[in-house]
Design an enzyme around this catalytic site. Sequence first.
Site, mmCIF file in Angstrom:
data_model
loop_
_atom_site.group_PDB
_atom_site.id
_atom_site.type_symbol
_atom_site.label_atom_id
_atom_site.label_comp_id
_atom_site.label_asym_id
_atom_site.label_seq_id
_atom_site.Cartn_x
_atom_site.Cartn_y
_atom_site.Cartn_z
ATOM 1 N N HIS A 155 -11.490 -5.508 8.752
ATOM 2 C CA HIS A 155 -12.161 -5.282 7.473
ATOM 3 C C HIS A 155 -13.433 -4.467 7.711
ATOM 4 O O HIS A 155 -14.393 -4.581 6.966
ATOM 5 C CB HIS A 155 -12.516 -6.604 6.790
ATOM 6 C CG HIS A 155 -11.347 -7.388 6.275
ATOM 7 N ND1 HIS A 155 -10.518 -8.101 7.103
ATOM 8 C CD2 HIS A 155 -10.842 -7.546 5.023
ATOM 9 C CE1 HIS A 155 -9.575 -8.700 6.375
ATOM 10 N NE2 HIS A 155 -9.745 -8.367 5.119
ATOM 11 N N GLU A 158 0.811 -1.216 0.000
ATOM 12 C CA GLU A 158 0.000 0.000 0.000
ATOM 13 C C GLU A 158 0.843 1.264 0.000
ATOM 14 O O GLU A 158 0.471 2.271 -0.616
ATOM 15 C CB GLU A 158 -0.961 -0.002 1.197
ATOM 16 C CG GLU A 158 -2.151 -0.950 1.040
ATOM 17 C CD GLU A 158 -1.811 -2.416 1.237
ATOM 18 O OE1 GLU A 158 -0.680 -2.711 1.693
ATOM 19 O OE2 GLU A 158 -2.646 -3.277 0.933
HETATM 20 C C1 LIG Z 1 -1.542 -5.089 3.884
HETATM 21 C C2 LIG Z 1 -2.609 -5.909 3.237
HETATM 22 N N1 LIG Z 1 -3.059 -5.571 2.013
HETATM 23 C C3 LIG Z 1 -4.044 -6.289 1.421
HETATM 24 C C4 LIG Z 1 -4.602 -7.367 2.042
HETATM 25 C C5 LIG Z 1 -5.734 -8.159 1.375
HETATM 26 N N2 LIG Z 1 -5.311 -9.541 1.084
HETATM 27 C C6 LIG Z 1 -5.630 -10.552 1.906
HETATM 28 S S1 LIG Z 1 -4.949 -12.024 1.433
HETATM 29 C C7 LIG Z 1 -4.266 -11.306 0.059
HETATM 30 C C8 LIG Z 1 -3.455 -12.152 -0.871
HETATM 31 C C9 LIG Z 1 -2.342 -12.833 -0.151
HETATM 32 O O1 LIG Z 1 -1.551 -13.600 -1.041
HETATM 33 P P1 LIG Z 1 -0.356 -14.484 -0.474
HETATM 34 O O2 LIG Z 1 0.423 -13.712 0.491
HETATM 35 O O3 LIG Z 1 0.357 -15.052 -1.632
HETATM 36 O O4 LIG Z 1 -1.074 -15.617 0.367
HETATM 37 P P2 LIG Z 1 -2.051 -16.771 -0.134
HETATM 38 O O5 LIG Z 1 -3.439 -16.214 -0.105
HETATM 39 O O6 LIG Z 1 -1.606 -17.156 -1.504
HETATM 40 O O7 LIG Z 1 -1.901 -17.882 0.852
HETATM 41 C C10 LIG Z 1 -4.566 -9.945 0.001
HETATM 42 C C11 LIG Z 1 -4.131 -9.021 -1.047
HETATM 43 C C12 LIG Z 1 -4.118 -7.666 3.330
HETATM 44 N N3 LIG Z 1 -4.631 -8.691 4.045
HETATM 45 N N4 LIG Z 1 -3.142 -6.931 3.893
#
Ligand SMILES: Cc1ncc(C[n+]2csc(CCOP(=O)(O)OP(=O)(O)O)c2C)c(N)n1
Lengths: 347, 347, 331, 331
Positions: D132, D65
């Site tokens: 959230h 972000e």
């Molecule tokens: C700082 C932040 N930005 C956005 C999000 C929203 N978000 C939740 S899970 C996710 C994707 C995470 O991907 P990854 O780290 O590869 O984990 P996976 O879901 O593949 O296990 C996002 C963008 C968040 N939780 N925290």
Amino acid sequence: MRSLYRLLWLTRALEERLETMFKQGQVVGGLYRSLGQEATAVGCGYALTEGDWVAPSIRDLGALLARGLDPREVLRQYTARAGSLCRGKDNTNHFTVPEKGILGPISPLGTQLCVLNGVALSFRTRREPRVCLTFQGEGASRTGTSHEGLAMAAALELPIVVVLQHNRWAFGTPSHSVAAVKQWSDVAGAYGVPAVGVDGNDVLQVYDAAAEALARARAGDGMTIIVAETYRMLGHAQHDGQKYVPEQELRAWREHDPIRGFEDYLVEFGFESASTLEEIRTEVAVELDRATDEVLAESYPAAREALTGVYGDQASAGVPWTRGPVPGYEDLARRARDFTTATVEGS
Amino acid sequence: MRSLYRLLWLTRALEERLETMFKQGQVVGGLYRSLGQEATAVGCGYALTEGDWVAPSIRDLGALLARGLDPREVLRQYTARAGSLCRGKDNTNHFTVPEKGILGPISPLGTQLCVLNGVALSFRTRREPRVCLTFQGEGASRTGTSHEGLAMAAALELPIVVVLQHNRWAFGTPSHSVAAVKQWSDVAGAYGVPAVGVDGNDVLQVYDAAAEALARARAGDGMTIIVAETYRMLGHAQHDGQKYVPEQELRAWREHDPIRGFEDYLVEFGFESASTLEEIRTEVAVELDRATDEVLAESYPAAREALTGVYGDQASAGVPWTRGPVPGYEDLARRARDFTTATVEGS
Amino acid sequence: MPETDPMETTYLGAIREALQEEMRSDDTVFLLGEDIAAYGGAFKVTEGFLEEFGPDRVIDTPISEAAIVGAAIGAAHMGLKPVAEMQFIDFIAPAFDMIVNFAAKSRYRTGIGAGLVIRGPCGAGSRSGPFHSQSVESYFANVAGLKMVIPARAYDAKGLLRAAIRDPDPVLFFEHKFLYRRVKEHLPKDEEVLVPLGEARVHREGSDLTIVTYGAMVYKSADAADRIAEEDGSEAEVLDLRSLRPLDTAAIVESVKRTGRLLIVHEAPGFGGFAGEITAQVCEQAFEWLDAPIRRVTAIDTPVPYAPTLEDYYLPGEDDIVAAARWLLAY
Amino acid sequence: MPETDPMETTYLGAIREALQEEMRSDDTVFLLGEDIAAYGGAFKVTEGFLEEFGPDRVIDTPISEAAIVGAAIGAAHMGLKPVAEMQFIDFIAPAFDMIVNFAAKSRYRTGIGAGLVIRGPCGAGSRSGPFHSQSVESYFANVAGLKMVIPARAYDAKGLLRAAIRDPDPVLFFEHKFLYRRVKEHLPKDEEVLVPLGEARVHREGSDLTIVTYGAMVYKSADAADRIAEEDGSEAEVLDLRSLRPLDTAAIVESVKRTGRLLIVHEAPGFGGFAGEITAQVCEQAFEWLDAPIRRVTAIDTPVPYAPTLEDYYLPGEDDIVAAARWLLAY
Ligand SMILES: Cc1ncc(C[n+]2csc(CCOP(=O)(O)OP(=O)(O)O)c2C)c(N)n1
Ligand SMILES: Cc1ncc(C[n+]2csc(CCOP(=O)(O)OP(=O)(O)O)c2C)c(N)n1
Ligand SMILES: [Mg+2]
Ligand SMILES: [Mg+2]
């Protein structure tokens, strides 16, 4: 060669001038020097061309001078003059000068790279053959924003070059004691971009590496990280006597002074005569004398200028919550009074 | 082997149970599954010993079960029961359970690792032979906090293992499109620590790598990054139909299911008979039936529990600014009324 | 009269003492931050601490405020008592997420608290420009789970910091850098200096007007009050809040009920600043006692400018306080 | 009567339309954020945008972000008009430093502005737990240089977002996710929907009490007002602020001067919340017209809890508003 030398010398002389002015109480606030690191800033700045942008850290005065920044602007800035690039509202080299392609830093480390990404993004979007270059201390490379900026630049394949200045110190702490990194070029592995190491005290080596990385960026091949090995020859800032630095380490690096090294090289290989270099130094001194006199004759901004320039539209500037005259209190505060005039004039 | 299998199966069956409950409207809020990634979580969790701490991402249920977490706690949590580990105040696996060495995540990615560093630091300070392990998605590895956490863990030589789960996706975006990293183990270069790659769908390989890295941490040799190659077999969350995923890619990975693969291995090499595995699965189903009935009979927390537990001392809990009865308004809000009782009871 | 130390202690010295005493008496207390160990801290607050307490308890970190606060939270979960330094309080901004989302909400969400202190120099007046001069209290004012303290005197700096370290919750401890070496007091030698969080303090008594303030503005407010007493014969009470969370609403309300007039003074800009909360509390609890509108004197609504002329103008001045107070007294 | 669209537009649809129209008419407008391009956004606000506008103008970023906001600032410096999405507004916290220190102060410090929009879903009510569901306006309320908007109607969502994109300054645009698909309106077809920042809107007229509110609470406040009208015969005016920075103090003051009574309702917790600023403004400018104390109805001072029973309790309810309004009317 001559202009490279001039830039190196100007950087050092201008900083020495500032130091003198600091001691005389003419500099407002702190003063940060780049003694011993001038070659990195100058070599990189010199490799940029018209239309490119550079984002310096506080220690990269040389890059700004290479962009054609008038030394008077630097003096104005450090003495908080009304006519300074920041109009006295911000200090050191925190100015942004679009005409010269300069994006100023702010103090929180790491942030600037993220912003420069946006500049680079605009080049990419507009299909302009312009590129960006920025500097970063090894200390700053540990910040979250630095990482996010590098990761985004790499992911979006932005036309950018990041110069990691490994100068052994971050404020009062030796970097090896707070970073486990052994080879700083390995940092690039986290971003999937190429890294190249250079002797940051060798202006020609720096210039070559920068020119190559910039060409790569300009060709659309994305970011390069240049790791410049160098040394911070003074304390973090003017108030820091650098007592914590091992004398031996300092002495060793003094032997490797980037300006003296370049002088020797120029003379030895017959590029310039010693007297030409001497002339350049004299010219610089004269120029700085004149600049100093001129700037010191200028004044601080008028107090009520503090009220101006927060917003870009008259509407917001005029609303009472930016400390306007509260109805019924018109008689009260001088500031409220001033406000009315200031916003009308100032925006 | 049997218990490893049981954990793998329990993870999958418990999540399937949650999915059913989600469809029946019994789960409150969202549901995130680890289908296809169970081996990484279980293999790592199983390698930890008494006194160690683990910090799971939302997809590491298997690691928590391996720590001995009662499946009922998971059901309670997802159904927001009064008796859940978070008392209904937070969701998914956001619980911290000191007795089991579990540090829950919060949603902002990357933050958890930084906090786990503090746990590891306490082990280091107290000269305890305890270690920490945490998981991180490749998406999350792009956050600033993740970087700061890794850099600090490396710099302070903390007893910690970080498992980077390269599951190809982050939310609705393929990771290769927003990260330029080619070899995820190269990430370790930015921190100066060793990295090891494993097939994240092979529970024994994961276990071995984790055990070795944990031993290294326990011996005082600092952090290891384990890169687990795996695949997210479902959408980001229950509401995500995963339409954007190439069918072919999914199919290929389905062939490499971590549980089926382990079953085949166990039977083929004669470690367990097919019927033993069948028995385990039946046992798990029975256990989950019972657990579900039990948890569904429990109720949501009483509304005014919302007022309790913000502060650790009675003094702060009792001051009016946490929405106490404002003098003169005692007659007004139900919540003010409740407050008086709640703070007296709740703290 | 209790015996006081014949040597004067600075505000900064008081902070040093608080850290030292807590570290000596409780070996779970430890420090972490940038340049605090070998270098002794940007303002030399922790000079010599590394030698006395060793590298396990005085920890130099990478430049990474979020990770610093994160590690403090984790260590607090494990029963240690971390004191994290922000080199300048402006650099608390990169740790914002970690503070408001992890530290503040931890106990409520999980039952596991995070008793830690985040301390650092705040405030303007030293020609340091927009990023080394801010007052950041309003960023955190609306965040349940946090406590927030800002001492004006050396006594309170010491007493509140000790209380903050012992507190079971995350405490933001803002030190006004302009006071570091300017404020000097004789601290008592034979009594324990410990000031509970959440208690305001009457800095100057008065019956005609209440000035609620905190931090460096306590002194400007008191000077203004003295001038009014001398020149107009009116007595303004100056209430030093000391803690913003918990806020000592009772003390504010009590004073306002006596004086009928309220002026709030703070160094941060006015719009959206902490004065709003104080105003709202008093409106709710002492409206009937008000004989005049509630007024505030604050910085102007801009970043903190750098040039001396601008910075002086930015800051609320004694003249501004006197003018507002007179206006209220004449109302 | 102007012609309205026979099809109803949701609050979410209005945001889509605003983005689409601005992007079609001005090719310097572009979007960046997580999962907004190929995936179309977590709430599908930008579904189909990649196809229409191409990858230069709809940019998927890494999860970062701070870098997102940073890139938006730099692009804005170069004359582009970036709209950055925070997947949930809670994730604005990691970008806090970038927003309050870089974006907000840029014009003041350097004369170079940062006209960008940061938008994302805020607010509680959807059982999404503490991370959230937040209302984050107070984090930014004291930060000079920022503008801040939170629409309640589809019309305003569209009109304000278009104005925000055209604005020369950084605008935080908070969308209440509870309203995304619940609010539906007929938007005018033949007139341009463009709502200037800084103008409040009378949502419901009344002469006995002023309820100042914004976001999702506009509806609860209006329901409460209707109930009071029906059951008690008193008429409460409901003022929807729409913008918090700039704040339409004039509209608030005008209404309060007519009704003599002020109730402030917002979804964020009360202590240190935005209601304080409104209270302070009214105290300064309309004190003499007040016939009763200023009151506020807000969430309780805790994180946003998850369980339905707790979350419902956390949120200010229609009953709470009715009770407070009655109290004020009876005062
Ligand atoms: C700082 C932040 N930005 C956005 C999000 C929203 N978000 C939740 S899970 C996710 C994707 C995470 O991907 P990854 O780290 O590869 O984990 P996976 O879901 O593949 O296990 C996002 C963008 C968040 N939780 N925290
Ligand atoms: C986020 C943040 N934290 C702390 C500081 C205070 N600070 C200013 S410079 C500095 C050291 C920087 O070291 P390095 O990046 O190596 O640059 P160098 O001074 O060596 O050129 C620190 C800690 C800051 N500016 N920003
Ligand atoms: Mg350095
Ligand atoms: Mg992933």
